[in-house]
Motif scaffolding. Structure first.
Motif, PDB file in Angstrom:
ATOM      1  N   CYS A 218       0.823  -1.215   0.000  1.00 33.97           N
ATOM      2  CA  CYS A 218       0.000   0.000   0.000  1.00 33.97           C
ATOM      3  C   CYS A 218       0.858   1.267   0.000  1.00 33.97           C
ATOM      4  O   CYS A 218       0.481   2.260  -0.619  1.00 33.97           O
ATOM      5  CB  CYS A 218      -0.942   0.013   1.192  1.00 33.97           C
ATOM      6  N   CYS A 221       1.592   2.079  -3.493  1.00 34.08           N
ATOM      7  CA  CYS A 221       0.499   1.933  -4.468  1.00 34.08           C
ATOM      8  C   CYS A 221      -0.119   3.289  -4.833  1.00 34.08           C
ATOM      9  O   CYS A 221      -0.423   4.090  -3.946  1.00 34.08           O
ATOM     10  CB  CYS A 221      -0.572   1.016  -3.883  1.00 34.08           C
ATOM     11  N   CYS A 227      -8.353   4.336  -0.919  1.00 32.41           N
ATOM     12  CA  CYS A 227      -8.548   2.892  -0.757  1.00 32.41           C
ATOM     13  C   CYS A 227      -8.997   2.595   0.679  1.00 32.41           C
ATOM     14  O   CYS A 227      -8.309   2.945   1.639  1.00 32.41           O
ATOM     15  CB  CYS A 227      -7.232   2.179  -1.056  1.00 32.41           C
TER      16      CYS A 227
HETATM   17  S1  SF4 Z   1      -5.337  -1.093  -3.984  1.00 34.18           S
HETATM   18 FE1  SF4 Z   1      -5.491  -0.517  -1.823  1.00 34.18          FE
HETATM   19  S2  SF4 Z   1      -5.104  -2.436  -0.707  1.00 34.18           S
HETATM   20 FE2  SF4 Z   1      -4.375  -2.727  -2.780  1.00 34.18          FE
HETATM   21  S3  SF4 Z   1      -2.178  -2.216  -2.656  1.00 34.18           S
HETATM   22 FE3  SF4 Z   1      -3.305  -0.395  -3.354  1.00 34.18          FE
HETATM   23  S4  SF4 Z   1      -3.672   0.783  -1.493  1.00 34.18           S
HETATM   24 FE4  SF4 Z   1      -3.176  -1.322  -0.863  1.00 34.18          FE
END
Ligand code: SF4
Length: 236
Positions: A218, A221, A227
């Motif tokens: 995360c 990301c 999220c």
């Molecule tokens: S989509 Fe959400 S849960 Fe998945 S890696 Fe990205 S921030 Fe984390």
């Protein structure tokens, strides 16, 4: 008195996540000359379960080369098809599904030909495809969106589904059909079939790079600011 409903907030979220992903990964556009014949796309989907795309693409080309026509593939014994599908996951099962699927098309259409779908509205065409053995929502969306049909339909594979579940764009246990039914009506109206294809490829990449089934990166990301899973993890 009932107040008029405003726009669904997910539309803005999807538009903004799309822009963020393009800024992060760059454009992932499928050129028009890479849009294949719908039958090729169908076969690739049916034999491609749990197999890498490049391998399924090669297997689809190999089958057509070996038998010359899709009717020839349909007439081949399952064991022989399975031999051609040795690099796929579960070759015997894929051979069985493929033969059943092609035979049903021949039974209904007289030959392996999907051109009649071009006369049908997208939803109706997808429903027809989903009556074929081995075909569910991911493959039907793939056939109408990524082939020469070029229709507005969102492909949702397991990587894509995992990301939108964790982000909270669809319920945590939504299957592909439920996720599709939730997101299709709220996609930005101005998105073309090509934009929707690119959207899928971008979200899928998040699932491949950052949002793995048993590990989430995360911190790195690009979706972390929007999220639910990352927000919960940050709260501890
Ligand atoms: S989509 Fe959400 S849960 Fe998945 S890696 Fe990205 S921030 Fe984390």
């Amino acid at each position: 008195m009932q107040l008029p409903l405003g726009p669904d907030p997910r539309t803005q979220r999807l538009a903004s996540l799309h822009a963020t992903l393009i800024a992060h990964f760059g454009r992932i556009v499928r050129p028009d000359d890479k849009r294949r014949d719908p039958v090729w796309t169908l076969v690739q989907g049916v034999i491609g379960a749990r197999t890498k795309t490049a391998i399924s693409n090669a297997n689809t080309d190999r089958l057509l080369e070996a038998y010359g026509t899709w009717e020839g593939v349909a007439a081949a014994p399952e064991e022989e098809l399975a031999e051609h599908l040795q690099t796929a996951t579960f070759p015997a099962l894929m051979a069985e599904r493929l033969k059943a699927c092609l035979m049903q098309i021949i039974e209904e259409r007289g030959q392996v030909d999907l051109r009649h779908l071009s006369n049908l509205p997208t939803e109706e065409g997808m429903e027809w495809l989903e009556t074929l053995p081995g075909v569910a929502r991911k493959i039907s969306a793939q056939v109408v969106n990524t082939s020469m049909f070029n229709r507005r339909a969102l492909v949702i594979d397991t990587n894509h589904r995992r990301v939108i579940q964790r982000m909270g764009l669809v319920p945590p246990k939504a299957d592909t059909t439920r996720a599709y039914n939730a997101l299709m009506p709220v996609l930005p109206e101005e998105w073309s079939a090509g934009d929707i294809d690119e959207h899928h490829l971008l979200v899928k990449r998040v699932g491949q790079v950052y949002c793995r089934p048993s590990m989430q990166k995360c911190d790195a990301c690009p979706m972390r600011n929007d999220c639910q899973y990352a927000a919960r993890a940050a709260r501890g």
